[in-house]
Design a protein around this motif. Structure first.
Motif, PDB file in Angstrom:
ATOM      1  N   CYS A 104       0.657  -1.256  -0.037  1.00 57.94           N
ATOM      2  CA  CYS A 104       0.108  -0.030   0.045  1.00 57.94           C
ATOM      3  C   CYS A 104       0.887   1.523  -0.048  1.00 57.94           C
ATOM      4  CB  CYS A 104      -0.727   0.022   1.269  1.00 57.94           C
ATOM      5  SG  CYS A 104      -2.157  -1.259   1.293  1.00 57.94           S
ATOM      6  N   GLY A 105       1.992   1.184   0.671  1.00 59.05           N
ATOM      7  CA  GLY A 105       2.953   2.235   0.755  1.00 59.05           C
ATOM      8  C   GLY A 105       3.510   2.667  -0.690  1.00 59.05           C
ATOM      9  N   TRP A 129      -0.209  13.162   1.023  1.00 58.73           N
ATOM     10  CA  TRP A 129      -0.002  12.220   0.439  1.00 58.73           C
ATOM     11  C   TRP A 129       1.662  11.444   0.738  1.00 58.73           C
ATOM     12  CZ3 TRP A 129      -3.003   8.181  -1.434  1.00 58.73           C
ATOM     13  CH2 TRP A 129      -4.334   8.791  -1.761  1.00 58.73           C
ATOM     14  N   PHE A 130       2.249  12.226   0.723  1.00 58.92           N
ATOM     15  CA  PHE A 130       3.616  11.877   1.014  1.00 58.92           C
ATOM     16  C   PHE A 130       3.787  11.339   2.399  1.00 58.92           C
ATOM     17  CE2 PHE A 130       5.684  14.171  -2.758  1.00 58.92           C
ATOM     18  CZ  PHE A 130       6.232  12.940  -3.270  1.00 58.92           C
ATOM     19  N   PHE A 131       3.130  12.021   3.382  1.00 60.79           N
ATOM     20  CA  PHE A 131       3.099  11.723   4.825  1.00 60.79           C
ATOM     21  C   PHE A 131       2.404  10.371   4.936  1.00 60.79           C
ATOM     22  CE2 PHE A 131       1.700  11.621   9.190  1.00 60.79           C
ATOM     23  CZ  PHE A 131       2.859  11.908  10.076  1.00 60.79           C
ATOM     24  N   ALA A 132       1.347  10.154   4.417  1.00 59.52           N
ATOM     25  CA  ALA A 132       0.653   8.869   4.436  1.00 59.52           C
ATOM     26  C   ALA A 132       1.685   7.732   3.977  1.00 59.52           C
ATOM     27  CB  ALA A 132      -0.286   8.929   3.378  1.00 59.52           C
ATOM     28  N   THR A 133       2.392   8.064   2.603  1.00 57.56           N
ATOM     29  CA  THR A 133       3.201   6.905   1.979  1.00 57.56           C
ATOM     30  C   THR A 133       4.287   6.513   3.251  1.00 57.56           C
ATOM     31  OG1 THR A 133       2.821   7.844  -0.082  1.00 57.56           O
ATOM     32  CG2 THR A 133       4.660   6.359   0.515  1.00 57.56           C
ATOM     33  N   GLY A 134       4.933   7.528   3.765  1.00 57.19           N
ATOM     34  CA  GLY A 134       5.774   7.360   4.738  1.00 57.19           C
ATOM     35  C   GLY A 134       5.363   6.579   6.023  1.00 57.19           C
ATOM     36  N   ALA A 135       4.203   6.945   6.469  1.00 53.80           N
ATOM     37  CA  ALA A 135       3.654   6.167   7.718  1.00 53.80           C
ATOM     38  C   ALA A 135       3.366   4.870   7.221  1.00 53.80           C
ATOM     39  CB  ALA A 135       2.193   6.978   8.034  1.00 53.80           C
ATOM     40  N   LEU A 136       2.918   4.508   6.021  1.00 48.98           N
ATOM     41  CA  LEU A 136       2.819   3.131   5.759  1.00 48.98           C
ATOM     42  C   LEU A 136       4.269   2.255   5.493  1.00 48.98           C
ATOM     43  CD1 LEU A 136      -0.041   3.461   2.816  1.00 48.98           C
ATOM     44  CD2 LEU A 136      -0.145   2.181   5.080  1.00 48.98           C
ATOM     45  N   PHE A 199       9.982  10.270   2.920  1.00 48.28           N
ATOM     46  CA  PHE A 199       8.889  10.346   2.539  1.00 48.28           C
ATOM     47  C   PHE A 199       8.100  11.567   3.597  1.00 48.28           C
ATOM     48  CE2 PHE A 199       8.430   6.621  -0.247  1.00 48.28           C
ATOM     49  CZ  PHE A 199       8.372   7.144  -1.271  1.00 48.28           C
ATOM     50  N   CYS A 200       8.328  11.265   4.911  1.00 45.75           N
ATOM     51  CA  CYS A 200       7.561  12.278   5.759  1.00 45.75           C
ATOM     52  C   CYS A 200       8.153  13.490   5.952  1.00 45.75           C
ATOM     53  CB  CYS A 200       7.743  11.493   7.015  1.00 45.75           C
ATOM     54  SG  CYS A 200       6.702   9.995   7.241  1.00 45.75           S
ATOM     55  N   MET A 201       9.514  13.416   5.515  1.00 46.51           N
ATOM     56  CA  MET A 201      10.286  14.895   5.509  1.00 46.51           C
ATOM     57  C   MET A 201       9.962  15.917   4.296  1.00 46.51           C
ATOM     58  SD  MET A 201      14.128  13.562   6.832  1.00 46.51           S
ATOM     59  CE  MET A 201      14.650  15.095   6.566  1.00 46.51           C
ATOM     60  N   TYR A 202       9.118  15.316   3.382  1.00 48.03           N
ATOM     61  CA  TYR A 202       8.980  16.188   2.215  1.00 48.03           C
ATOM     62  C   TYR A 202       8.236  17.608   2.680  1.00 48.03           C
ATOM     63  CZ  TYR A 202       7.051  18.048  -2.158  1.00 48.03           C
ATOM     64  OH  TYR A 202       6.291  18.790  -3.170  1.00 48.03           O
ATOM     65  N   ARG A 203       8.800  18.561   2.070  1.00 46.10           N
ATOM     66  CA  ARG A 203       8.262  19.870   2.485  1.00 46.10           C
ATOM     67  C   ARG A 203       8.059  20.636   1.094  1.00 46.10           C
ATOM     68  NH1 ARG A 203       7.805  17.716   6.388  1.00 46.10           N
ATOM     69  NH2 ARG A 203       8.568  18.202   8.393  1.00 46.10           N
TER      70      ARG A 203
END
Length: 240
Positions: A104-105, A129-136, A199-203
């Protein structure tokens, strides 16, 4: 339409890392060399080495099936069997959930990067969306890390498994060591953690603000940009 392709190069590399990590996790799940048992009685286990994986226990024997041929014998380890230790049960359940979360990620990462590189109408959801990808990806890594460390601890403390008689496995090995299955899984988990953090660090990029001089006037370039070359209002005033 917002152009953000130049802001997501690190996330593109993270997607490749995530795909490689997910593949290594799947490979580790299928390997039988999680726990390597060394036995001295070679009457049945001819090589003196047996392998215990998440799904199977295997060994090589010259005598069990066809004399004169080295044949690998494997028996399936069931999830609900009474002899199945909890660390192997955790491996069967959590590793499968890890693969699902990682899939899913990766799918979310592909979708988000597709929107970034082909243009998006709204830039705000991209960060979500990038944060959700990183969380997965991080969730998948944590799910796989638990059974990997649990089985690693069982090997270090020399824990035994009481296999049924039809497995032809000894009740306890003379010694045991960590197999390549745990090592491959660890590498895959590490790659998933790295990709999830990236992924979570995207700004989103900050919008440049016009510079104001000390006297309060704007630079000539800003005035020209604001006025425009084809502004009919300004042109009409010039002809007056």
């Amino acid at each position: 339409m917002t152009y953000l392709a130049h802001t997501a190069h690190a996330q593109l590399a993270a997607l490749w890392l995530s795909c490689v990590g997910w593949t290594l996790t799947a490979v580790a799940l299928g390997l039988i060399q999680w726990r390597v048992w060394l036995v001295s009685d070679r009457e049945v286990i001819s090589s003196g080495v047996a392998w215990v994986g998440v799904w199977r226990a295997c060994f090589n024997s010259f005598t069990e099936v066809t004399p004169g041929f080295r044949v690998m014998h494997c028996k399936h380890i069931g999830l609900t069997e009474a002899f199945t230790p909890p660390e192997i049960v955790a491996g069967q359940v959590l590793m499968m959930l890890s693969l699902l979360a990682g899939l899913c990620g990766n799918t979310s990462g592909v979708y988000t990067l597709r929107n970034v590189y082909f243009g998006v109408e709204k830039s705000r959801p991209i960060r979500l969306w990038f944060f959700a990808t990183g969380a997965l990806c991080l969730t998948a890594a944590m799910m796989s890390l638990i059974p990997l460390l649990w089985n690693l601890t069982s090997v270090v403390t020399n824990q035994t498994i009481r296999f049924p008689s039809d497995f032809k496995m000894p009740q306890a090995p003379d010694s045991q060591h960590v197999g390549c299955g745990i090592g491959v899984g660890m590498v895959g988990t590490f790659l998933m953690v790295v990709s999830g953090v990236v992924f979570c660090m995207y700004r989103l990029p900050e919008r440049p603000q016009p510079r104001i001089h000390l006297d309060g006037s704007l630079p000539a370039s800003s005035v020209t940009a604001g006025r425009g070359n084809n502004n009919a209002a300004f042109e009409s005033q010039e002809h007056l």
